[in-house]
Scaffold this motif. Structure first.
Motif, mmCIF file in Angstrom:
data_model
loop_
_atom_site.group_PDB
_atom_site.id
_atom_site.type_symbol
_atom_site.label_atom_id
_atom_site.label_comp_id
_atom_site.label_asym_id
_atom_site.label_seq_id
_atom_site.Cartn_x
_atom_site.Cartn_y
_atom_site.Cartn_z
ATOM 1 N N LYS A 128 21.366 15.563 51.277
ATOM 2 C CA LYS A 128 21.787 15.273 52.656
ATOM 3 C C LYS A 128 23.211 15.739 52.920
ATOM 4 O O LYS A 128 23.982 15.089 53.644
ATOM 5 N N SER A 129 23.585 16.880 52.323
ATOM 6 C CA SER A 129 24.936 17.410 52.486
ATOM 7 C C SER A 129 24.997 18.606 53.423
ATOM 8 O O SER A 129 26.088 19.094 53.727
ATOM 9 N N ILE A 130 23.851 19.108 53.877
ATOM 10 C CA ILE A 130 23.805 20.307 54.713
ATOM 11 C C ILE A 130 23.786 19.913 56.191
ATOM 12 O O ILE A 130 23.004 19.057 56.603
ATOM 13 N N CYS B 169 26.923 27.144 50.983
ATOM 14 C CA CYS B 169 26.112 27.486 49.825
ATOM 15 C C CYS B 169 25.140 28.565 50.259
ATOM 16 O O CYS B 169 24.939 28.786 51.454
ATOM 17 N N TYR B 170 24.536 29.246 49.317
ATOM 18 C CA TYR B 170 23.566 30.295 49.656
ATOM 19 C C TYR B 170 22.479 30.353 48.593
ATOM 20 O O TYR B 170 22.651 29.859 47.471
ATOM 21 N N THR C 141 20.508 25.780 48.267
ATOM 22 C CA THR C 141 20.394 25.171 49.602
ATOM 23 C C THR C 141 19.436 23.996 49.577
ATOM 24 O O THR C 141 19.694 22.946 50.187
ATOM 25 N N MET C 142 18.331 24.124 48.836
ATOM 26 C CA MET C 142 17.365 23.028 48.750
ATOM 27 C C MET C 142 17.962 21.802 48.070
ATOM 28 O O MET C 142 17.740 20.665 48.491
ATOM 29 N N GLY D 213 23.705 27.686 53.788
ATOM 30 C CA GLY D 213 23.889 26.385 54.408
ATOM 31 C C GLY D 213 25.363 26.062 54.585
ATOM 32 O O GLY D 213 26.184 26.393 53.728
ATOM 33 N N PHE D 214 25.702 25.436 55.725
ATOM 34 C CA PHE D 214 27.059 24.955 55.981
ATOM 35 C C PHE D 214 27.093 23.458 55.679
ATOM 36 O O PHE D 214 26.281 22.702 56.222
ATOM 37 N N LEU D 215 28.013 23.049 54.840
ATOM 38 C CA LEU D 215 28.069 21.656 54.391
ATOM 39 C C LEU D 215 28.736 20.754 55.435
ATOM 40 O O LEU D 215 29.561 21.207 56.238
#
Length: 430
Positions: free
Chosen positions: A305-307, A292-293, A298-299, A405-407
């Protein structure tokens, strides 16, 4: 002292509003307290020559407070010492108060600063202590001994060192030249074996290499033999980024090796940074749903709690990115919920809700970069700072806002993000 606490202390110092001259003192680990006290005493004497009474009193007050606080220390702590003193405005801006803030950094600090001015000196300290610089290892080896050290940012540390006495090429006699030559080769071989064994104990922890790159340096041919020998652990051998010739051994050679290997170290940082950003672009291109970006998305995924990992442009603090930390009061149990809100929304309304529409009480707001730097460990997230020195870095900043963010696992992000599909500026991306 942990990094998160350093962030809070420096934020408190930055928020202070000096009413006059204030003192900032940064001391490296081996600095003598007596030298700094002597300097402050001399400066206090010179302050009596200041014509303006208000300025003279504020300078004298700050320097006197610094002298008194240094009397509590017998020597500089192992990681150095940071000291801030002076008169600042009260929280209600109706008066002034004296503050004296001193702390030992979270890692050795390589700065020696004395400043008496209108503002506290914190920028250099932030760059030194809060930068997410990868560690590099150094092995300084010659015929007199070996030294093992690390460099992280501008902080260097000697991990281990030992000396050795090797036979010269010639002897006075008493034994055959063949036997003497055999003993000499055997001792050099044993010495090289010890160098390899100590290197493993210094740079390997739980069978994992603890440094990003490794530099071999020395004034003799031992460094080249070390690179080629099969006794050198393959995991360390593949981390060697440069072999340099130096004129000295020991710590003087360590300093010279750092200067001569700067280009290689920068190249390693650059390659690692480009690799991380390229991986993000590959995930976007394949539409894998694993990234995501943007700060808002991202927040939301951090709150879910997926990042697993966040890439953040190191200059994003200049952008107006705020987070809103709200605590649920009904109907769910008390917990912190993290949301992204703009300064305009905070000014317009004080009413916030979670995804289910439950009301939230506003606990506070922080700049996004400061919030993520302080809380990423507690959230179980890896944080990596990147720059715009490469074309990929510039594209990451302009096209994706400098945050991604990388999931941990693939999920239906459109549902979690409120049905809003991602859009990107094709011109910036291409």
């Amino acid at each position: 002292m942990v990094k998160e606490l350093i962030v809070k202390i420096l934020r408190r110092v930055d928020a202070a509003k000096p009413t006059g001259s204030v003192v900032s003192i940064i001391m490296p680990p081996r600095k003598q307290i007596s030298d700094v006290s002597k300097l402050l005493t001399e400066e206090l004497g010179k302050s009596s020559c200041i014509k303006d009474r208000t300025t003279r009193n504020s300078v004298a007050e700050a320097q006197t407070s610094a002298i008194q606080r240094l009397k509590l220390y017998n020597k500089v702590p192992p990681n150095g010492l940071c000291l801030y003193t002076g008169l600042v405005m009260e929280d209600d801006n109706k008066g002034e108060k004296k503050i004296v803030i001193d702390f030992e950094p979270n890692r050795p600090i390589n700065l020696n600063i004395y400043s008496c001015g209108l503002n506290f000196v914190t920028d250099e300290v932030k760059k030194e202590l809060l930068a997410n610089e990868p560690p590099f290892g150094f092995i300084i080896v010659d015929g007199n001994g070996a030294l093992y050290g690390t460099l992280q940012g501008r902080a260097k540390e000697v991990i281990n060192k030992f000396t050795v006495e090797l036979p010269k090429k010639h002897a006075r006699g008493g034994q055959s030249s063949v036997r003497f030559g055999r003993l000499r080769v055997e001792k050099r071989h044993n010495y090289l074996r010890k160098v390899c064994e100590v290197a493993e104990s210094c740079f390997l922890v739980n069978d994992r290499v603890t440094v990003t790159g490794l530099v071999l340096a020395g004034s003799a041919d031992f460094k080249n033999e070390l690179e080629k020998t099969q006794m050198f652990d393959p995991r360390l051998a593949e981390k060697v980024v440069k072999v340099v010739d130096i004129c000295y051994g020991g710590e003087n050679g360590f300093n010279q090796a750092i200067e001569l290997s700067q280009d290689a170290l920068e190249s390693v940082r650059f390659v690692k940074e480009r690799k991380s950003i390229s991986k993000f672009f590959d995930e976007i291109a394949t539409d894998s749903g694993m990234v995501c970006y943007g700060v808002a998305d991202t927040m939301k995924l951090i709150d879910a709690k997926s990042i697993a990992r966040v890439l953040l442009f190191e200059g994003s603090a200049d952008q107006i990115c705020h987070t809103c930390a709200c605590s649920c009061v009904t109907p769910t149990p008390m917990r912190l919920s993290y949301q992204y809100v703009t300064p305009e929304k905070i000014a317009e309304t004080r009413e916030f809700t979670d995804q289910d529409g439950s009301p939230l009480d506003l606990e506070g707001t922080e700049v996004f970069t400061e919030w993520i730097t302080e809380n990423y460990r507690g959230l179980g997230i890896e944080l990596e700072l990147v720059s715009d020195r490469s074309p990929e870095g510039t594209q990451f900043l302009k096209g994706f806002g400098g945050v991604c963010g990388f999931l941990r696992y693939k999920l239906e992000q459109e549902l979690l993000l409120g049905g809003v599909e991602w859009t990107s500026d094709d011109e910036d991306f291409m």
